[in-house]
Design a protein around this motif. Structure first.
Motif, short mmCIF file in Angstrom:
data_model
loop_
_atom_site.label_atom_id
_atom_site.label_comp_id
_atom_site.label_asym_id
_atom_site.label_seq_id
_atom_site.Cartn_x
_atom_site.Cartn_y
_atom_site.Cartn_z
N TRP A 178 0.79 -1.21 -0.07
CA TRP A 178 0.13 -0.14 0.13
C TRP A 178 0.81 1.29 0.09
CZ3 TRP A 178 -5.53 0.51 -0.09
CH2 TRP A 178 -6.27 -0.77 0.04
N GLY A 179 0.51 2.10 -0.69
CA GLY A 179 0.88 3.69 -0.51
C GLY A 179 -0.05 4.54 -0.23
N TYR A 180 0.45 5.63 0.41
CA TYR A 180 -0.52 6.51 1.07
C TYR A 180 -0.17 8.23 0.78
CZ TYR A 180 -0.98 2.67 4.06
OH TYR A 180 -1.30 1.33 4.60
N HIS A 181 -1.09 8.90 0.66
CA HIS A 181 -1.00 10.41 0.67
C HIS A 181 -2.12 11.16 1.07
CE1 HIS A 181 1.19 14.01 -0.69
NE2 HIS A 181 0.02 14.49 -1.17
N TYR A 182 -1.74 12.38 1.95
CA TYR A 182 -2.85 13.12 2.34
C TYR A 182 -2.56 14.58 1.52
CZ TYR A 182 -6.27 15.93 5.00
OH TYR A 182 -7.27 16.61 5.17
N GLU A 183 -3.64 14.90 0.67
CA GLU A 183 -3.24 15.89 -0.13
C GLU A 183 -4.26 17.10 0.29
OE1 GLU A 183 -1.37 16.03 -2.75
OE2 GLU A 183 -1.74 18.02 -3.35
N LYS A 184 -3.60 18.15 1.09
CA LYS A 184 -4.29 19.13 1.86
C LYS A 184 -4.29 20.39 1.00
CE LYS A 184 -5.04 21.29 6.22
NZ LYS A 184 -4.44 21.19 7.72
N VAL A 195 -10.13 21.95 0.69
CA VAL A 195 -10.57 20.52 0.40
C VAL A 195 -9.18 19.72 0.71
CG1 VAL A 195 -11.02 18.84 -1.41
CG2 VAL A 195 -12.03 21.10 -1.70
N GLY A 196 -9.29 18.58 1.28
CA GLY A 196 -8.39 17.49 1.68
C GLY A 196 -8.82 16.21 0.89
N VAL A 197 -7.75 15.54 0.42
CA VAL A 197 -8.00 14.21 0.03
C VAL A 197 -7.01 13.13 0.62
CG1 VAL A 197 -8.08 12.55 -2.01
CG2 VAL A 197 -8.74 14.99 -2.11
N ALA A 198 -7.71 12.07 1.44
CA ALA A 198 -6.66 11.11 1.99
C ALA A 198 -6.85 9.98 1.02
CB ALA A 198 -7.47 10.73 3.36
N LEU A 268 -11.78 21.18 -7.38
CA LEU A 268 -10.70 20.76 -6.56
C LEU A 268 -10.27 19.28 -6.08
CD1 LEU A 268 -9.94 23.69 -4.02
CD2 LEU A 268 -8.74 23.21 -6.19
N ALA A 269 -11.74 18.63 -5.51
CA ALA A 269 -11.76 17.47 -5.22
C ALA A 269 -11.42 16.60 -6.36
CB ALA A 269 -13.30 16.94 -5.05
N LYS A 270 -11.40 16.65 -7.59
CA LYS A 270 -11.13 16.08 -8.76
C LYS A 270 -9.58 16.13 -9.07
CE LYS A 270 -15.31 16.83 -11.02
NZ LYS A 270 -15.95 17.66 -12.31
N VAL A 271 -9.01 17.29 -8.81
CA VAL A 271 -7.72 17.76 -9.17
C VAL A 271 -6.77 17.09 -7.82
CG1 VAL A 271 -6.00 19.51 -9.47
CG2 VAL A 271 -8.27 19.66 -10.35
N LEU A 272 -7.37 17.29 -6.81
CA LEU A 272 -6.48 16.78 -5.74
C LEU A 272 -6.32 15.31 -5.46
CD1 LEU A 272 -7.71 19.45 -3.11
CD2 LEU A 272 -5.59 19.47 -4.51
N THR A 273 -7.84 14.62 -6.02
CA THR A 273 -7.74 13.32 -5.87
C THR A 273 -6.77 12.60 -6.86
OG1 THR A 273 -9.95 13.38 -5.32
CG2 THR A 273 -9.28 11.32 -6.12
N TYR A 274 -6.73 13.06 -7.80
CA TYR A 274 -5.64 12.69 -8.93
C TYR A 274 -4.42 12.93 -8.35
CZ TYR A 274 -2.83 12.63 -13.33
OH TYR A 274 -1.98 12.31 -14.24
N ALA A 276 -3.50 13.00 -5.17
CA ALA A 276 -3.16 12.16 -4.03
C ALA A 276 -3.04 10.76 -4.45
CB ALA A 276 -4.51 12.20 -3.02
N ILE A 277 -3.87 10.32 -5.42
CA ILE A 277 -3.58 9.05 -6.14
C ILE A 277 -2.18 8.72 -6.52
CG2 ILE A 277 -4.68 7.20 -7.62
CD1 ILE A 277 -6.48 7.43 -5.25
#
Lengths: 284, 803
Positions: A178-184, A195-198, A268-274, A276-277
């Motif tokens: 697994w890899g992880y990122h929190y994009e705030k 917006v934040g994406v975990a 933002l949710a779309k951009v940040l999710t991309y 973060a993933i």
């Protein structure tokens, strides 16, 4: 700046604290005070009694319990982000915690307090939701497990019942790969996330086997971007990720405030999710 | 904490090589660590809120939740009955004695200065206006008692938008209407300049409303012994305040002492005569006991005067080669609900500065001050000059874009060349000195201008989602406020001189007394350096007294980058008088003519002999007075006032590179270079600090800060969570350097540095943001350039202006 009058109880035992909370629905738990005290000082909240659980034994600390990590509710953010157990077994929690407010707040504020406060703009709720954490509530009647998906009910509202105190949270270990990122995304270092994406991503053979995505500040509670999770399953890491992330705002109802309107938050949710993933997938 | 620890940061900066420490023995020019800091950093401070008096009571004010309403009833009786509450009053209870808060700057013939009661009596005109107060034994009881006061309001319509306010059918803030004043200044033939001009740039810019946000919130403590009154206040202007409070309250000036103890920043917000100062004085008079008021941050956001808030319509006519023919500026300036101490003067401080460093044939400035139902505006760091600089520097970039030339080239074709000084501008100011070429060349070299332009072109070619923008600001400003004669011509209510005194103590130590009132600037250190050089005494043998009208009996206080340029020079002149007296005494003791004496390193020496007397020996001789020459008093103490003939004009070139994430709208400052010319420098460390803080504050206007009211007149940015102040974590490292063309207007050659960074930086940052997006058709982004506004500009929707 000056709170209204309230009674103060320094609980000597968990039973005493639960009793005080059960007998008065306007009593509030005081943990680190970093969310509650500003509300009192601005006279936005008028609790009758503050039940201080700061001296109760057994509510603080991080434990490795084999298939999960247990984080005591009174563990400070600073302790969480520096815990070798957390950084090794659930690094997403450490990553997000390190972005909470500033060092002064992180030394006072607690893991459990932040979650029980239930602010969808807080960083930790989306993380615990994405990791399918389990909330452990204690009351005079004993212990009750609450899955993360059922814990956050509405804005600043959890499914804790009167007389219940959040004692800790179990974070399941996801294991290898697994890899992880929190994009705030926020305007100043100390500001809340617009917006934040975990993101947690499991890769195998260059493809995404499983993805977990939690969204901060995209509704009245933290949210899972289930549509993105489904769309990412089996997707090769690369250009195919972006279209899958276009579903990030599905089912959200983001707030309008001084920092952002809902349509901008959805974007933002779309951009940040991309992003973060991508970052999570890049570090399996 | 030792002095070494307290000055560690300063020492590191001083040793970093960024500040060249001059050789030789002179104190002026040395990066001295501040004398103030050990005490401040170790908490040995006297903030007003720390002060206690026997029997002291706490005051709290009930504030209007309505932007505009008639007060039909105020009932404080329930509050009075609560335990610990000694008194509660409505505005009506003070109607006969509270007077009207003063406005000292009636800028035009047609100005309307409405009555401004410290506590509202019959009508409220902004959210936060005081309507009642309680006096209690402690703040907790006072806060609870506020909730027991009943006020009935009859709502009146809020007046929020300046354009709407000026329409004939707009609701009125005051009976006289919503226009506070209007004024026009014309120089040259503006019509001719615009007629058939090959290029005309026509833009409208919004100067958003800002909240000054000093680190220390305001606090006031007032006491009386029944005969005399003492007021401690977190103020920049103890001297001005004393005069104005005497006039407002009727307390005779000689029985009123005003003290500004340690004051934690002001940025102009404490250049004010506030309702709370007046009312605390009246409360102590009525109750006979000391009273203290301390504001919360939210109370401060609502009721500390705000800054900026202008709509700027600017038109520039130019030749095809970019040479400027003329400039037309039309301002709407939001006064808020009342005219406070210098409210109408703030836009007028920019009136002569829109033309900036550029030569042109014609200039017209028109300004209308507008009343709205908001907190009054007033001085905020730069006061009028940041607004002017922003508009002209933004338009110079637009001119360059229109002509397809580099923005620095557009400026070069128009600026005053260094061999043209002194130069009288189209608006009538005479700039004494400057070298815009030198500052710009230095800034470009430090910035790596050409390399960054190459990277910008590359990113544009690649369609990189993160675009690079380069922003230019070649600013000047008018500071050292101000020559009294010019202030008189501008109809300002006071002069602009400053006072300094020097007391030579019997042991040879020195007390310098200054009329400036430092609140973070380091005057104690800088004035010590000036006096040390002038008198030849050690830096550590000097103390500087200030901020108490009983100690520093004359002064015009600290604002407008005036302290060093006027107050520092007054100290120098007082030192010269001390030396004149000492010279006579030395000649007497050494049995020679005063002309035979030369002064060096703190001693008078008879030329050609070894005979000498140190200034310390002479101070002692004056003290004993055993052997004084005829007509010489038993003291060397002297004082002086200094009133300059002209303003001073710091200038510089600031260059900013930003990375704009076109997918999110986020702006990140990549690098920032500031080359400032503030004339001679007394303390480079302090100058460096002023420049850093100033840039931070200007960047904050460009990217972060905005006071937002809703349509009903509620302030939405009442807390620090909503009103975003950047911290060090949000700002880049600044590269700073200086060029030096001494001012010719004062013997120190200094120009002032308090506002330069703030004035310069805002347009540099916004120019950079727009520069990054210009290929996408963006030609403006409204301040603050929030991610959402930038994103919308990129999308071509509201928030940005596209060509």
């Amino acid at each position: 700046m000056i709170p209204a009058r309230f009674d103060y109880l320094r609980a000597g035992s968990l039973e005493e604290a639960c009793q005080a909370l059960a007998s008065d629905e306007d009593a509030k738990v005081l943990a680190g005070g970093q969310s509650l005290l500003p509300l009192l000082r601005l006279r936005l909240s008028y609790p009758t009694t503050l039940v201080d659980i700061g001296r109760l034994p057994g509510l603080s600390g991080v434990e490795d319990r084999g298939d999960h990590v247990h984080i005591g509710a009174m563990t400070t953010h600073d302790e969480v982000m520096r815990s070798p157990v957390v950084t090794a077994a659930c690094p997403l929690v450490a990553m997000a915690t390190a972005t909470v407010a500033d060092p002064a707040v992180r030394h006072r504020g607690t893991f459990g307090g932040s979650l029980a406060h239930g602010d969808p703009a807080g960083d930790l709720p989306a993380v615990v939701l994405a990791l399918d954490g389990v909330f452990v509530a204690r009351s005079a009647r004993g212990e009750r497990d609450i899955p993360a998906a059922e814990f956050f009910v509405d804005y600043l509202e959890s499914s804790l019942r009167p007389g219940e105190i959040l004692a800790g949270v179990r974070i399941p270990k996801l294991g290898e790969g697994w890899g992880y990122h929190y994009e705030k995304f926020h305007r100043t270092a100390q500001a809340w996330a617009i917006v934040g994406v975990a993101a947690a991503v499991k890769r195998s053979n260059g493809a995404i086997q499983e993805a977990r995505v939690g969204l901060t500040n995209m509704g009245s509670t933290p949210l899972r971007a289930r549509a993105v999770e489904a769309a990412l399953r089996g997707v090769e890491v690369g250009e195919q990720v972006r279209p899958a992330c276009e579903a990030a705002a599905e089912g959200t109802s983001p707030p309008a405030d001084l920092h952002a309107q809902p349509d901008y938050r959805r974007h933002l949710a779309k951009v940040l999710t991309y992003r973060a993933i991508g970052k999570a997938a890049g570090a399996p | 904490m030792t002095e070494l620890d307290a000055g560690l940061v300063g020492e590191q900066i001083a040793e970093s090589g960024q500040i060249a420490e001059p050789t030789g023995r002179g104190e002026i020019g040395r990066a001295r660590r501040r004398k103030e800091d050990a005490r401040l950093l170790t908490g040995h401070t006297r903030w007003t809120d720390n002060l206690q008096q026997p029997g002291m009571l706490q005051v709290m004010f009930l504030r209007s939740p309505m932007a505009h309403a008639r007060i039909t009833r105020v009932d404080v009786s329930a509050a009075r009955d609560l335990p610990g509450v000694l008194a509660a009053f409505s505005g009506q209870d003070f109607a006969d004695e509270q007077g009207s808060l003063p406005c000292a700057w009636p800028v035009s013939e047609d100005i309307v200065i409405p009555d401004h009661p410290p506590m509202a009596v019959s009508e409220v005109r902004y959210v936060g206006e005081a309507v009642a107060c309680v006096v209690a034994t402690d703040r907790y009881r006072a806060a609870d008692a506020l909730e027991a006061i009943e006020v009935d309001y009859e709502p009146l319509p809020a007046v929020m938008d300046m354009h709407d306010a000026l329409t004939p059918d707009s609701p009125k803030v005051h009976e006289s209407g919503n226009k506070a004043f209007s004024t026009t200044i014309t120089s040259g033939d503006v019509e001719a300049a615009f007629r058939d001009a090959p290029v005309v740039i026509d833009r409208t810019y919004i100067q958003q409303r800002l909240i000054p946000s000093a680190m220390e919130p305001r606090a006031v403590l007032a006491s009386t012994d029944g005969d005399t009154f003492t007021l401690w206040s977190s103020t920049q202007i103890p001297h001005v305040l004393r005069v104005m409070l005497a006039v407002t309250t009727g307390i005779p000036e000689h029985r009123l002492r005003v003290i500004a103890p340690d004051v934690g920043g002001g940025f102009g917000s404490k250049l004010q005569v506030t309702a709370e100062e007046v009312l605390c004085l009246l409360l102590t008079r009525r109750l006979g006991r000391p009273v203290k008021w301390s504001e919360s941050r939210t109370e401060g956001n609502l009721t500390v005067h705000h800054g900026r808030d202008q709509i700027q319509h600017i038109r520039l006519a130019a030749e095809a080669d970019g040479r400027i023919r003329g400039l037309r500026v039309e301002l709407l300036a939001d006064m808020g609900a009342y005219l406070m101490l210098v409210t109408p003067g703030v836009p007028m401080l920019g009136a002569s500065m829109f033309n900036a460093i550029y030569k042109m044939d014609a200039y017209e400035f028109a300004c209308t001050g507008v009343f709205t139902t908001k907190m009054p505006t007033d001085a905020y760091r730069g006061a009028g000059r940041p607004e002017a600089t922003y508009a002209i520097e933004r338009v110079m970039d637009e001119l360059a874009a229109e002509l397809g030339i580099d923005p620095l080239e557009a400026r070069r074709r128009n600026w005053i060349r260094h061999d043209e000084f002194p130069y009288t501008t189209i608006s009538g100011l005479t700039y004494d000195s400057g070298n815009y070429e030198a500052a710009t060349d230095r800034a470009m070299a430090l910035f790596g201008y050409d390399k960054l332009r190459a990277e910008q072109a590359d990113r544009r070619d690649r369609g990189d989602p993160v675009q690079l923008g380069i922003g230019v600001s070649t600013y000047t400003e008018m500071c050292g406020l101000a020559p009294s004669r010019l202030l008189g011509m501008a109809n300002y209510g006071a002069g602009g001189w400053e006072h300094g005194s020097v007391r030579m103590l019997p042991t040879g130590k020195v007390e310098v007394i200054t009329g400036t009132s430092p609140h973070g600037q380091g005057h104690v250190t800088s004035w010590s350096q000036i006096a040390a050089d002038a008198l030849g005494v050690p830096f550590d043998d000097i103390t500087v007294l200030h901020g108490d009208t009983a100690v520093a009996h004359k002064g015009m206080d600290t604002y407008g980058s005036r302290s060093l340029v006027i107050g520092g020079v007054a100290v120098l002149k007082a030192c010269e008088k001390v030396k004149d007296k000492a010279r006579k005494l030395a000649a007497h003791l050494l049995e020679c003519s005063p002309d035979d004496l030369e002064f060096e390193a703190g001693a008078f020496k008879v030329r050609g002999t070894g005979a000498s007397r140190t200034i310390q020996e002479l101070a002692f001789a004056a003290f004993t007075a055993h052997d004084l020459p005829e007509g010489v008093e038993a003291r060397l103490d002297s004082d002086a006032t200094f009133d300059p003939d002209n303003y001073s004009f710091p200038h510089g070139t600031h260059l900013c590179a930003v990375e704009v994430d076109t997918e999110t709208g986020m702006v990140k400052i990549r690098s920032y270079v500031a080359v400032d010319d503030v004339g001679k420098v007394v303390n480079p460390l302090i100058v460096e600090g002023q420049v850093h803080g100033g840039i931070a504050q200007g960047v904050a206007q460009a990217l972060f800060e905005e006071a937002v009211y809703d349509a009903d007149g509620n302030l939405l940015t009442a807390t620090m969570a909503d009103y975003l102040l950047p911290s060090a974590a949000d700002l880049p490292a600044f590269t700073t350097d200086r060029t030096e063309t001494p001012s010719t207007g004062n013997p120190l050659g200094v120009k002032g540095v308090g506002e330069a960074g703030t004035i310069a930086s805002t347009p540099a940052v916004v120019n950079a943001v727009v520069d990054a997006l210009r290929p996408r058709g963006v030609r403006d982004v409204q301040m603050p350039c929030t991610p959402e506004r930038v994103w919308r500009a990129v999308q071509g929707t509201r928030g940005g202006v596209r060509s």
